[in-house]
Motif scaffolding. Structure first.
Motif, PDB file in Angstrom:
ATOM      1  N   ARG A   2       3.066  10.284  -0.909  1.00 34.12           N
ATOM      2  CA  ARG A   2       2.903   8.916  -0.433  1.00 34.12           C
ATOM      3  C   ARG A   2       3.789   7.956  -1.221  1.00 34.12           C
ATOM      4  NH1 ARG A   2      -2.748   5.523   0.430  1.00 34.12           N
ATOM      5  NH2 ARG A   2      -1.786   3.490   0.706  1.00 34.12           N
ATOM      6  N   MET A   3       3.851   8.134  -2.537  1.00 36.54           N
ATOM      7  CA  MET A   3       4.683   7.263  -3.352  1.00 36.54           C
ATOM      8  C   MET A   3       6.152   7.408  -2.977  1.00 36.54           C
ATOM      9  SD  MET A   3       2.656   5.542  -5.222  1.00 36.54           S
ATOM     10  CE  MET A   3       3.849   4.823  -6.346  1.00 36.54           C
ATOM     11  N   GLU A   4       6.590   8.629  -2.689  1.00 38.38           N
ATOM     12  CA  GLU A   4       7.981   8.840  -2.298  1.00 38.38           C
ATOM     13  C   GLU A   4       8.293   8.133  -0.978  1.00 38.38           C
ATOM     14  OE1 GLU A   4       8.672  12.998  -2.255  1.00 38.38           O
ATOM     15  OE2 GLU A   4       8.664  13.200  -4.447  1.00 38.38           O
ATOM     16  N   ARG A   5       7.355   8.170  -0.048  1.00 34.11           N
ATOM     17  CA  ARG A   5       7.566   7.469   1.223  1.00 34.11           C
ATOM     18  C   ARG A   5       7.630   5.963   1.013  1.00 34.11           C
ATOM     19  NH1 ARG A   5       3.378  10.643   5.309  1.00 34.11           N
ATOM     20  NH2 ARG A   5       4.527  12.635   5.397  1.00 34.11           N
ATOM     21  N   MET A   6       6.809   5.450   0.121  1.00 31.68           N
ATOM     22  CA  MET A   6       6.810   4.016  -0.147  1.00 31.68           C
ATOM     23  C   MET A   6       8.119   3.560  -0.777  1.00 31.68           C
ATOM     24  SD  MET A   6       2.919   3.609  -1.581  1.00 31.68           S
ATOM     25  CE  MET A   6       3.169   1.937  -2.171  1.00 31.68           C
ATOM     26  N   LEU A   7       8.776   4.443  -1.516  1.00 34.37           N
ATOM     27  CA  LEU A   7      10.012   4.088  -2.205  1.00 34.37           C
ATOM     28  C   LEU A   7      11.239   4.147  -1.307  1.00 34.37           C
ATOM     29  CD1 LEU A   7       9.436   5.907  -5.607  1.00 34.37           C
ATOM     30  CD2 LEU A   7       9.470   3.449  -5.215  1.00 34.37           C
ATOM     31  N   GLU A   8      11.087   4.571  -0.059  1.00 36.61           N
ATOM     32  CA  GLU A   8      12.240   4.715   0.818  1.00 36.61           C
ATOM     33  C   GLU A   8      12.918   3.378   1.089  1.00 36.61           C
ATOM     34  OE1 GLU A   8      10.900   6.639   4.319  1.00 36.61           O
ATOM     35  OE2 GLU A   8      10.676   8.617   3.373  1.00 36.61           O
ATOM     36  N   ASN A   9      12.138   2.331   1.332  1.00 36.48           N
ATOM     37  CA  ASN A   9      12.703   1.009   1.605  1.00 36.48           C
ATOM     38  C   ASN A   9      11.583  -0.022   1.512  1.00 36.48           C
ATOM     39  OD1 ASN A   9      11.479   0.700   4.429  1.00 36.48           O
ATOM     40  ND2 ASN A   9      12.704   2.585   4.676  1.00 36.48           N
ATOM     41  N   PRO A  10      11.912  -1.324   1.448  1.00 35.76           N
ATOM     42  CA  PRO A  10      10.872  -2.361   1.328  1.00 35.76           C
ATOM     43  C   PRO A  10       9.870  -2.359   2.473  1.00 35.76           C
ATOM     44  CG  PRO A  10      13.021  -3.263   0.764  1.00 35.76           C
ATOM     45  CD  PRO A  10      13.271  -1.885   1.317  1.00 35.76           C
ATOM     46  N   LEU A  11      10.319  -2.051   3.697  1.00 35.82           N
ATOM     47  CA  LEU A  11       9.387  -2.039   4.826  1.00 35.82           C
ATOM     48  C   LEU A  11       8.369  -0.918   4.686  1.00 35.82           C
ATOM     49  CD1 LEU A  11       8.520  -3.172   7.551  1.00 35.82           C
ATOM     50  CD2 LEU A  11      10.188  -1.653   8.650  1.00 35.82           C
ATOM     51  N   ALA A  12       8.815   0.258   4.225  1.00 34.38           N
ATOM     52  CA  ALA A  12       7.879   1.372   4.009  1.00 34.38           C
ATOM     53  C   ALA A  12       6.854   1.011   2.947  1.00 34.38           C
ATOM     54  CB  ALA A  12       8.652   2.627   3.613  1.00 34.38           C
ATOM     55  N   PHE A  13       7.305   0.361   1.875  1.00 39.02           N
ATOM     56  CA  PHE A  13       6.375  -0.079   0.830  1.00 39.02           C
ATOM     57  C   PHE A  13       5.365  -1.067   1.398  1.00 39.02           C
ATOM     58  CE2 PHE A  13       5.086  -3.077  -2.452  1.00 39.02           C
ATOM     59  CZ  PHE A  13       4.648  -2.230  -3.461  1.00 39.02           C
ATOM     60  N   TYR A  14       5.844  -2.004   2.212  1.00 37.88           N
ATOM     61  CA  TYR A  14       4.962  -3.023   2.783  1.00 37.88           C
ATOM     62  C   TYR A  14       3.902  -2.403   3.679  1.00 37.88           C
ATOM     63  CZ  TYR A  14       3.563  -7.317   5.162  1.00 37.88           C
ATOM     64  OH  TYR A  14       2.834  -8.364   5.672  1.00 37.88           O
ATOM     65  N   ARG A  15       4.293  -1.409   4.472  1.00 36.85           N
ATOM     66  CA  ARG A  15       3.357  -0.789   5.403  1.00 36.85           C
ATOM     67  C   ARG A  15       2.225  -0.065   4.678  1.00 36.85           C
ATOM     68  NH1 ARG A  15       6.551   2.730   9.725  1.00 36.85           N
ATOM     69  NH2 ARG A  15       4.376   3.159  10.284  1.00 36.85           N
ATOM     70  N   THR A  17       0.862  -0.903   1.720  1.00 29.43           N
ATOM     71  CA  THR A  17       0.207  -1.699   0.669  1.00 29.43           C
ATOM     72  C   THR A  17      -0.588  -2.856   1.251  1.00 29.43           C
ATOM     73  OG1 THR A  17       2.327  -2.865   0.388  1.00 29.43           O
ATOM     74  CG2 THR A  17       1.821  -1.096  -1.169  1.00 29.43           C
ATOM     75  N   ALA A  18      -1.399  -2.582   2.257  1.00 33.07           N
ATOM     76  CA  ALA A  18      -2.256  -3.633   2.820  1.00 33.07           C
ATOM     77  C   ALA A  18      -3.253  -4.130   1.783  1.00 33.07           C
ATOM     78  CB  ALA A  18      -2.994  -3.103   4.046  1.00 33.07           C
ATOM     79  N   GLY A  19      -3.804  -3.219   0.978  1.00 28.08           N
ATOM     80  CA  GLY A  19      -4.759  -3.613  -0.052  1.00 28.08           C
ATOM     81  C   GLY A  19      -4.140  -4.497  -1.108  1.00 28.08           C
ATOM     82  N   LEU A  20      -2.897  -4.205  -1.462  1.00 25.09           N
ATOM     83  CA  LEU A  20      -2.204  -5.018  -2.465  1.00 25.09           C
ATOM     84  C   LEU A  20      -1.987  -6.437  -1.962  1.00 25.09           C
ATOM     85  CD1 LEU A  20      -0.794  -4.976  -5.236  1.00 25.09           C
ATOM     86  CD2 LEU A  20       1.319  -4.330  -4.058  1.00 25.09           C
ATOM     87  N   MET A  21      -1.617  -6.570  -0.695  1.00 27.27           N
ATOM     88  CA  MET A  21      -1.429  -7.904  -0.129  1.00 27.27           C
ATOM     89  C   MET A  21      -2.755  -8.645  -0.021  1.00 27.27           C
ATOM     90  SD  MET A  21       0.588  -9.020   3.333  1.00 27.27           S
ATOM     91  CE  MET A  21       0.895 -10.773   3.662  1.00 27.27           C
ATOM     92  N   ALA A  22      -3.821  -7.927   0.331  1.00 26.88           N
ATOM     93  CA  ALA A  22      -5.146  -8.560   0.406  1.00 26.88           C
ATOM     94  C   ALA A  22      -5.567  -9.090  -0.959  1.00 26.88           C
ATOM     95  CB  ALA A  22      -6.167  -7.545   0.928  1.00 26.88           C
ATOM     96  N   MET A  23      -5.234  -8.357  -2.005  1.00 26.35           N
ATOM     97  CA  MET A  23      -5.563  -8.811  -3.350  1.00 26.35           C
ATOM     98  C   MET A  23      -4.814 -10.095  -3.690  1.00 26.35           C
ATOM     99  SD  MET A  23      -5.441  -6.606  -6.890  1.00 26.35           S
ATOM    100  CE  MET A  23      -3.679  -6.279  -6.735  1.00 26.35           C
TER     101      MET A  23
END
Length: 238
Positions: A2-15, A17-23
């Protein structure tokens, strides 16, 4: 993975990290009007699917992060996804700004339309695909046609064919497809230098139990911080 997928690009990270944005949103001013929010209303979570009446509708299709939250949180996540996605797709700053503004206007217009209707009429509101096609360019209509064609093929019968097989007795059984497994290559992860440095902390401490105590305590603090971030991400304002 999952972390590797998030590091692919900013949009992947954004998708992811809903919990992070809610925080983050929980610390900001909001409307105070609590609704049953989607919690992850980014542009990739909209799509076509069939209604119980067998009509093709276009709507949100992901509610894993749904919960009680201010209504404007969904709008902020949607508009932000338009901006992040537009930048990732290499649109110009002017085009991204225009798309974000149109998103807000469309959201506001839909709310006004629903306010003019009674609850019974709102319940039976559906996307007008014919009207939507008339507003799109030729290239956009091709994309829409492809999306609709793909959506109409995703039926229950297709799911049965893809996920089951007949056994020796002629009964349908789910096909077992366990996830592939393999050895994880050891590498130093730059995202977590604290974990990578734990052995060095231990060796730098006093000999004996002191070194193990220091490294164990550091690891516990790191795990506790991760759990705290995860729990904060799931917290919604009451």
């Amino acid at each position: 993975m999952r972390m590797e997928r998030m590091l692919e690009n900013p949009l992947a990270f954004y998708r992811w990290t809903a919990g992070l944005m809610a925080m983050d949103l929980a610390r900001d001013p909001h409307s105070g009007i609590i609704v049953a929010a989607c919690g992850d209303a980014h542009i990739s979570n909209f799509g076509f699917y069939a209604s119980p009446e067998r009509k093709l509708v276009f709507d949100l299709n992901d509610f894993d992060e749904a919960g009680a939250a201010p209504w404007d949180w969904d709008l902020k996540r949607l508009v932000t996804s338009v901006v992040v996605g537009g930048i990732h797709a290499e649109y110009t700053e002017r085009e991204v700004r225009k798309a974000a503004q149109r998103t807000v206007r469309a959201y506001r217009g839909a709310l006004r339309t629903m306010l003019e209707r009674n609850p019974y009429e709102r319940f039976y509101m559906h996307s007008n695909l014919k009207f939507a096609r008339s507003l799109l360019s030729a290239d956009a209509r091709k994309v829409l046609h492809h999306a609709i064609s793909a959506a109409t093929k995703r039926t229950g019968q297709r799911a049965v064919r893809r996920t089951t097989q007949l056994d020796d007795d002629g009964r349908l059984r789910f096909v077992e497809r366990p996830p592939p497994r393999g050895r994880r290559r050891q590498r130093r992860d730059p995202l977590f230098p604290a974990v990578a440095a734990v052995p060095r902390w231990g060796s730098a401490a006093a000999p004996g139990e002191g070194g193990r105590a220091v490294s164990t305590a550091a690891l516990r603090r790191h795990r506790a911080a991760g759990q705290q971030r995860a729990s904060c991400g799931r917290a919604w304002p009451g």
